[in-house]
Motif scaffolding. Structure first.
Motif, mmCIF file in Angstrom:
data_model
loop_
_atom_site.group_PDB
_atom_site.id
_atom_site.type_symbol
_atom_site.label_atom_id
_atom_site.label_comp_id
_atom_site.label_asym_id
_atom_site.label_seq_id
_atom_site.Cartn_x
_atom_site.Cartn_y
_atom_site.Cartn_z
ATOM 1 N N HIS A 6 0.810 -1.214 0.000
ATOM 2 C CA HIS A 6 0.000 0.000 0.000
ATOM 3 C C HIS A 6 0.848 1.272 0.000
ATOM 4 O O HIS A 6 0.552 2.222 -0.705
ATOM 5 N N GLY A 7 1.913 1.296 0.766
ATOM 6 C CA GLY A 7 2.748 2.482 0.863
ATOM 7 C C GLY A 7 3.376 2.887 -0.444
ATOM 8 O O GLY A 7 3.671 4.055 -0.670
ATOM 9 N N LEU A 8 3.595 1.951 -1.334
ATOM 10 C CA LEU A 8 4.183 2.274 -2.625
ATOM 11 C C LEU A 8 3.247 3.130 -3.460
ATOM 12 O O LEU A 8 3.675 3.884 -4.316
ATOM 13 N N LYS A 14 10.963 7.370 1.161
ATOM 14 C CA LYS A 14 12.252 8.001 0.905
ATOM 15 C C LYS A 14 13.230 6.919 0.494
ATOM 16 O O LYS A 14 13.238 5.827 1.072
ATOM 17 N N LYS A 15 14.046 7.232 -0.504
ATOM 18 C CA LYS A 15 15.122 6.313 -0.863
ATOM 19 C C LYS A 15 16.180 6.423 0.229
ATOM 20 O O LYS A 15 16.691 7.505 0.494
ATOM 21 N N THR A 16 16.444 5.312 0.895
ATOM 22 C CA THR A 16 17.331 5.349 2.055
ATOM 23 C C THR A 16 18.605 4.540 1.880
ATOM 24 O O THR A 16 19.358 4.378 2.834
ATOM 25 N N GLY A 17 18.837 4.002 0.693
ATOM 26 C CA GLY A 17 20.083 3.282 0.487
ATOM 27 C C GLY A 17 19.961 2.189 -0.543
ATOM 28 O O GLY A 17 19.001 2.128 -1.315
ATOM 29 N N THR A 18 20.959 1.341 -0.526
ATOM 30 C CA THR A 18 20.984 0.184 -1.412
ATOM 31 C C THR A 18 21.218 -1.062 -0.561
ATOM 32 O O THR A 18 21.689 -0.975 0.576
ATOM 33 N N LEU A 29 13.536 1.603 -0.054
ATOM 34 C CA LEU A 29 12.577 2.677 0.128
ATOM 35 C C LEU A 29 11.985 2.527 1.522
ATOM 36 O O LEU A 29 11.560 1.429 1.896
ATOM 37 N N THR A 30 11.953 3.608 2.272
ATOM 38 C CA THR A 30 11.530 3.537 3.673
ATOM 39 C C THR A 30 10.429 4.548 3.951
ATOM 40 O O THR A 30 10.452 5.664 3.441
ATOM 41 N N GLU A 32 8.372 5.895 7.521
ATOM 42 C CA GLU A 32 8.189 5.839 8.968
ATOM 43 C C GLU A 32 6.910 6.590 9.295
ATOM 44 O O GLU A 32 6.714 7.723 8.880
ATOM 45 N N GLN A 33 6.047 5.895 10.031
ATOM 46 C CA GLN A 33 4.740 6.470 10.345
ATOM 47 C C GLN A 33 4.210 5.840 11.616
ATOM 48 O O GLN A 33 4.174 4.612 11.733
ATOM 49 N N ALA A 34 3.805 6.666 12.572
ATOM 50 C CA ALA A 34 3.178 6.207 13.814
ATOM 51 C C ALA A 34 4.007 5.131 14.522
ATOM 52 O O ALA A 34 3.474 4.150 15.016
ATOM 53 N N GLY A 35 5.327 5.308 14.547
ATOM 54 C CA GLY A 35 6.192 4.363 15.242
ATOM 55 C C GLY A 35 6.487 3.085 14.487
ATOM 56 O O GLY A 35 7.129 2.181 15.008
ATOM 57 N N VAL A 36 6.029 2.994 13.249
ATOM 58 C CA VAL A 36 6.263 1.807 12.430
ATOM 59 C C VAL A 36 7.190 2.184 11.278
ATOM 60 O O VAL A 36 6.996 3.210 10.620
ATOM 61 N N THR A 37 8.198 1.365 11.042
ATOM 62 C CA THR A 37 9.102 1.561 9.924
ATOM 63 C C THR A 37 8.870 0.455 8.905
ATOM 64 O O THR A 37 9.029 -0.729 9.216
ATOM 65 N N ASP A 38 8.457 0.851 7.703
ATOM 66 C CA ASP A 38 8.256 -0.088 6.597
ATOM 67 C C ASP A 38 9.378 0.120 5.593
ATOM 68 O O ASP A 38 9.721 1.261 5.264
ATOM 69 N N ARG A 39 9.947 -0.990 5.102
ATOM 70 C CA ARG A 39 11.007 -0.916 4.099
ATOM 71 C C ARG A 39 10.681 -1.852 2.935
ATOM 72 O O ARG A 39 10.335 -3.009 3.142
#
Length: 93
Positions: A6-8, A14-18, A29-30, A32-39
């Protein structure tokens, strides 16, 4: 689990690395929302397939690795004794 892709579509990434996922190069791609980190780990060569998804910091952390895109699979229905209707399951809880 419905949230993994869904986040896509909704932004906030944000592009956060490789990274490397099962030998394949990927961008990370990362969100962060409401204390949850999705990658999301997205392939950088060939089709931009999602190779891996992780979620941490919430009530249900998990990791999903996806591979073998476009390869046929053999799916068989489970025996009737191993199946329960969703409404019946809800009644039990």
């Amino acid at each position: 689990m419905d949230n993994w892709h869904h986040g896509l579509k909704t932004g906030g990434l944000k592009k956060t690395g490789t990274a490397e996922v099962d030998g394949q190069s990927a961008i990370t791609l990362t969100r962060e929302q409401a204390g949850v980190t999705d990658r999301w780990y997205v392939a950088t060569k060939g089709q931009p397939y999602i190779l891996k998804y992780t979620s941490s910091g919430g009530d249900y952390p998990f990791e999903l690795t996806v591979k073998d895109y476009n390869k046929p699979i053999d799916v068989k229905a489970p025996p009737p004794d191993d199946v329960i209707e969703l409404n019946r399951l809800r009644e039990l809880f």
